[in-house]
Enzyme design. Structure first.
Site, PDB file in Angstrom:
ATOM      1  N   GLU A   1      -5.480  -8.477   1.160  1.00  0.00           N
ATOM      2  CA  GLU A   1      -6.027  -8.122   2.533  1.00  0.00           C
ATOM      3  C   GLU A   1      -7.583  -7.908   2.503  1.00  0.00           C
ATOM      4  OE1 GLU A   1      -4.413  -4.888   4.642  1.00  0.00           O
ATOM      5  OE2 GLU A   1      -2.217  -5.691   4.376  1.00  0.00           O
TER       6      GLU A   1
ATOM      7  N   GLU B   1       1.070  -1.257   0.060  1.00  0.00           N
ATOM      8  CA  GLU B   1       0.126  -0.042   0.097  1.00  0.00           C
ATOM      9  C   GLU B   1       0.829   1.186   0.001  1.00  0.00           C
ATOM     10  OE1 GLU B   1      -2.791   0.188   3.124  1.00  0.00           O
ATOM     11  OE2 GLU B   1      -3.797  -1.960   2.447  1.00  0.00           O
TER      12      GLU B   1
HETATM   13  C1  FCB Z   1      -4.298  -2.022   5.684  1.00  0.00           C
HETATM   14  C2  FCB Z   1      -3.003  -2.287   6.196  1.00  0.00           C
HETATM   15  C3  FCB Z   1      -3.132  -3.273   7.291  1.00  0.00           C
HETATM   16  C4  FCB Z   1      -4.204  -3.255   8.175  1.00  0.00           C
HETATM   17  C5  FCB Z   1      -5.534  -2.951   7.740  1.00  0.00           C
HETATM   18  C6  FCB Z   1      -6.634  -3.062   8.310  1.00  0.00           C
HETATM   19  O1  FCB Z   1      -4.382  -0.743   5.251  1.00  0.00           O
HETATM   20  O2  FCB Z   1      -2.288  -2.774   5.122  1.00  0.00           O
HETATM   21  O3  FCB Z   1      -1.730  -3.355   7.974  1.00  0.00           O
HETATM   22  O4  FCB Z   1      -3.890  -2.360   9.162  1.00  0.00           O
HETATM   23  O5  FCB Z   1      -5.283  -1.905   6.814  1.00  0.00           O
END
Ligand code: FCB
Length: 459
Positions: A369, A171
């Protein structure tokens, strides 16, 4: 624990060979800061007020000291893969020479995964930049890609024989715009010009890191972006949603696809920067093909015209994160929402996957994620998190919808394996499929972990 969400019909919708895994990040779980160098998150956490509940790096989940039992826990869930990140200051304290002790920890982690038949998916940078590099400008230093390449070489030479999947960055939008443009994350600069430069230089580091990893024998090199769908709820703010889409999604995909920097972005940000740090040679390097792209998706960005009622609050949803946004709009996440204030809108995950596939064609996609923070209750040794199961069920279904629509999605990683430090929210938000008692460090798989296990088994 029972649930009304059935795993078996969902399992049938996943393609052959689809990878199911769980993800974590070093600073959020490891603890043991004495065993490594310092990072920008240690410095940031030292300033009162930066982290909501005053949480610091220690003990987090005390994962460094509990490696073996955490790996056993992971194995007991029956997932295929584990996405973790390496702490740069643990393996290269001071960003200088390698630490044998630090490398040994990841050696044991990787071997422990392989012994348990779990695929290691390694991220080089999940936000814990060595403090010494921040002291020389961090992600705005013109040479930062060289430091990152040295770090990539170290990891590649040590682990390329055993790590199946590599990601350079996690990210970069968050690093640049929450850390440099605003003060929400470390290093907390609050300087839009620095945010825009960091965004670009992070991608130069991705490019040099990928070259270094491949030279060291790594296969399957990709990167991880947080992409989403920008929804306009009113034609009056279409151009604002379009600008959010530009900085959040297209900027990164344009660079990877070789389309360079959008003239609209240059025009709208001219009050901050002239982009003279961009070079054609680096642009060419950044556009070298990647083997896969990871998408972290949680929620859409919904834009409405400014009203006197004011927008609903949500972590990380603010136009200051998009330097140059035209005036007249506000973010307005709708119900239902998670504890982060994030609207639950699985259809936006499908559209995000479709959009990404058309903007960066031919690259296999993974959801690296996805998950939700909900107010969990540990009762009689159990956490019956039906809201989280519902979130997973609807979002994995949304992935299956994208697959049905022809998008090449190859896997899905739940965020997170266990409750952990949610950055500036500290320990106040729980994203785990495994509950962590921060007093005793006891781990308790939640009902959502059972659901994902059942899904993995039912394939
Ligand atoms: C993302 C991050 C991860 C976590 C989630 C909720 O942006 O990559 O580390 O904090 O959000």
């Amino acid at each position: 624990m029972t649930t009304s969400f059935e795993a078996a019909p969902l399992a049938k919708r996943l393609p052959q060979g689809f990878v199911l895994g769980a993800a974590t990040a070093s600073w959020q779980i490891e603890g043991d800061s004495a065993g490594r160098g310092r990072s920008i998150w240690d410095d940031f956490a030292d300033v009162p007020g930066n982290i909501k509940d005053g949480t610091k790096a220690d003990p987090a989940c005390d994962h460094v000291n509990r490696l073996e039992s955490d790996l056993d826990l992971l194995k007991s869930l029956g997932l295929d893969a584990y996405r973790f990140s390496v702490s740069w200051p643990r393996v290269m304290p001071g960003a200088k020479t390698a630490s044998e002790q630090g490398l040994d920890f990841y050696d044991r982690l990787i071997d422990g995964l392989l012994e348990r038949d779990i695929m290691p998916a390694l991220t080089l940078y999940h936000w814990d930049l060595p403090s010494e590099l921040q002291a020389i400008g961090g992600w705005t230093n013109p040479e930062i890609h060289k430091y990152f390449a040295d770090y990539a070489t170290l990891l590649g030479e040590k682990f390329a024989d055993r790590v199946e999947r590599w990601a350079t960055l996690n990210e970069p939008w968050v690093s640049a715009f929450l850390g440099y443009a605003t003060k929400i994350h470390a290093p907390g600069l609050g300087n839009p010009a620095a945010g825009l430069e960091a965004a670009y230089r992070l991608m130069t580091a991705h490019a040099s890191g990928a070259v270094a990893l491949r030279a060291a024998g790594a296969k399957n090199v990709g990167t991880v972006l947080n992409l989403t769908t920008a929804i306009s709820d009113d034609p009056k703010v279409d151009h604002i949603a379009d600008y959010v889409d530009l900085l959040q999604n297209r900027f990164w995909l344009d660079l990877l696809a070789g389309r360079g920097i959008d003239p609209l972005l240059v025009e709208r940000t001219k009050q901050f920067t002239d982009w003279s740090f961009v070079s054609d040679q680096q642009l060419a390097q950044i556009s070298k093909p990647i083997d896969w792209l990871g998408i972290n998706y949680y929620t859409p960005f919904r834009v409405v015209p400014v009203s006197t009622e004011g927008g609903a609050w949500a972590v990380g949803q603010d136009f200051s994160l998009f330097p140059g946004t035209p005036a007249g709009g506000q973010m307005a996440p709708r119900e239902p929402r998670t504890e982060m204030g994030w609207e639950i809108h699985p259809q936006s995950m499908t559209t995000t996957l479709q959009q990404t596939a058309s903007r960066l064609p031919g690259v296999p996609l993974y959801i690296t994620e996805n998950g939700g923070a909900f107010p969990d209750n540990l009762v009689d040794g159990k956490v019956d998190d039906q809201d989280r199961i519902s979130y997973y069920h609807s979002h994995i279904s949304a992935v299956a919808d994208a697959v049905d629509a022809g998008v090449d999605v190859r896997g899905y990683f739940a965020w997170s394996l266990m409750d952990n430090i949610e950055w500036a929210e500290g320990l106040t938000k729980r994203f785990g499929i495994v509950h962590v008692d921060y007093e005793t460090m006891r781990r308790t798989p939640k009902a959502s972990a059972e659901f994902l296990s059942a899904l993995a088994k039912a394939r």
